[in-house]
Design an enzyme around this catalytic site. Structure first.
Site, PDB file in Angstrom:
ATOM      1  N   GLU A 210       8.633 -39.965 -29.235  1.00  0.00           N
ATOM      2  CA  GLU A 210       7.356 -39.217 -29.964  1.00  0.00           C
ATOM      3  C   GLU A 210       7.813 -38.309 -31.108  1.00  0.00           C
ATOM      4  OE1 GLU A 210       3.388 -37.014 -27.930  1.00  0.00           O
ATOM      5  OE2 GLU A 210       5.329 -36.915 -27.068  1.00  0.00           O
TER       6      GLU A 210
ATOM      7  N   LYS B  94      -2.398 -41.851 -27.608  1.00  0.00           N
ATOM      8  CA  LYS B  94      -2.140 -40.824 -26.383  1.00  0.00           C
ATOM      9  C   LYS B  94      -3.528 -40.042 -26.101  1.00  0.00           C
ATOM     10  CE  LYS B  94       1.011 -36.867 -25.223  1.00  0.00           C
ATOM     11  NZ  LYS B  94       1.833 -35.617 -26.001  1.00  0.00           N
TER      12      LYS B  94
ATOM     13  N   CYS C  55       4.662 -39.436 -23.230  1.00  0.00           N
ATOM     14  CA  CYS C  55       4.966 -38.171 -22.990  1.00  0.00           C
ATOM     15  C   CYS C  55       4.208 -37.483 -21.703  1.00  0.00           C
ATOM     16  CB  CYS C  55       5.061 -37.085 -24.114  1.00  0.00           C
ATOM     17  SG  CYS C  55       5.857 -35.603 -24.138  1.00  0.00           S
TER      18      CYS C  55
END
Length: 356
Positions: A101, A201, A234
């Site tokens: 990321e 995300k 993440c």
């Protein structure tokens, strides 16, 4: 000793009872770098994976306004490194590679200052597109084009993270005032350069530059060498959606996980979380972290329920490529290895999950 749970059953029921707790055997002084190859078996049982922990070249002033040309100059420096790693991985027979990321554009932007760094992203579910072979089909897609060409050159599936933009209309109740959505986006390219899918995300971590998608993306993609993969980014790993839903509802056994993870001891170290997730849920995880030791950002790995091939380095400023053979049938791996002792220095994990 690795704690093995019989969690590879076809029906998965997850009851969160807190968090999983992990403890690492004696680890003092210098870092450990573990990069191994599994024992040789029949080639059909394995695929070869790579993750790259990237020391990204960052904008000297992410709050400053810049041009698209200047943004591309910086991003191309990072993409040059990506291309080098793809070709190095290709020499080792890698079939899928994962990058971290924020590895291309960096972080700590405002909504306005990141705009020149964003690529336009058409929906891969509506448009079949090969950016390398069709570079002029959409404007502002230079990063996607380079990634697509890398996948072709390396003859491998490629997963990367970038910022993307999507125009919206005032009739859309969720449309921001500036008339566009900005997403933290993972992209997946096949080995022929086709844009297979994208994941936006959902669980943002103090990311003012990006919007939360209106709905959770549950993204899976198929590969000829290992079947179905799921994908998230993440901070998503600490939430039920999308990660647990992918495993429960889509029967995913392989996860790709770009991350920019800042280690927070005692319970939020990158490798600890990644490997704990793989063990507790009986899946394979390919996790690529960014590499900025001064910010506490390191820790990448190729994790299976029984073995972890990882890199954690708080001293060297350099990135690191991890390559490993991964058995693609988790059940078979558990049956073959359930009685074997793990290598010394591996994690001991005590998952606080119940799997059925």
């Amino acid at each position: 000793m690795v704690s093995i749970m019989s969690g590879a059953s076809s029906k998965l029921a997850l009851f969160l009872c807190g968090c999983y707790v992990a403890a690492l055997g004696a680890h003092t002084g210098k870092h450990r770098v573990a990069e191994h190859r599994m024992a040789e078996h029949h080639v059909a049982e394995y695929y070869v994976a790579a993750v790259y922990e990237h020391q990204s070249i960052l904008s000297p002033d992410p709050l400053a306004l810049t041009s698209r040309k200047q943004a591309l100059e910086l991003m191309n420096q990072n993409l040059d490194i990506y291309e080098q790693q793809v070709m190095a991985a290709a020499q080792k027979g890698v079939q899928i590679i994962v990058f971290p990321e924020d590895g291309i554009h960096g972080f700590n932007f405002t909504r306005t200052s990141i705009y020149p760094f964003l690529d336009f992203m058409p929906s891969p579910r509506l448009v079949r597109w090969n950016p390398c072979l069709e570079p002029h089909r959409f404007n502002d897609t230079e990063v996607l084009q380079r990634l697509s060409c890398m996948a072709i050159r390396g003859e491998m599936f490629l997963v990367a993270n970038l910022g993307t933009k999507q125009p919206c209309h005032s009739s859309d109740p969720g449309c921001p005032n500036d008339g566009r959505y900005q997403f933290n986006t993972n992209v997946v390219f096949s080995n022929n350069g086709t844009l297979v899918d994208r994941y936006r995300k959902h669980n943002l971590y103090f990311e003012a530059a990006f919007d939360t998608p209106p709905k959770v993306d549950y993204i899976t993609f198929d590969t000829p060498f290992a079947g179905k993969f799921g994908i998230f980014t993440c901070f998503d790993i600490l939430f039920f959606d999308p990660g647990i839903s992918l495993l429960r509802d889509f029967k995913v056994k392989h996860i790709v996980h770009p991350t920019a993870w800042m280690n927070q001891l005692p319970l939020l170290a990158a490798i600890q979380i990644q490997h704990g997730f793989a063990i507790a849920l009986g899946i394979n995880m390919l996790a690529a972290n960014i590499h900025h030791p001064s910010l506490g950002m390191t820790g990448s790995g190729i994790h299976t329920p029984l073995q972890s091939f990882w890199h954690h380095d708080m001293e060297s400023p350099s990135g690191h490529l991890i390559v490993a053979q991964v058995i693609h049938t988790v059940r078979r791996m558990l049956k073959k290895s359930i009685a074997k002792e793990p290598p010394s220095g591996t994690w001991t994990l005590f998952p606080c999950f119940t799997l059925r």
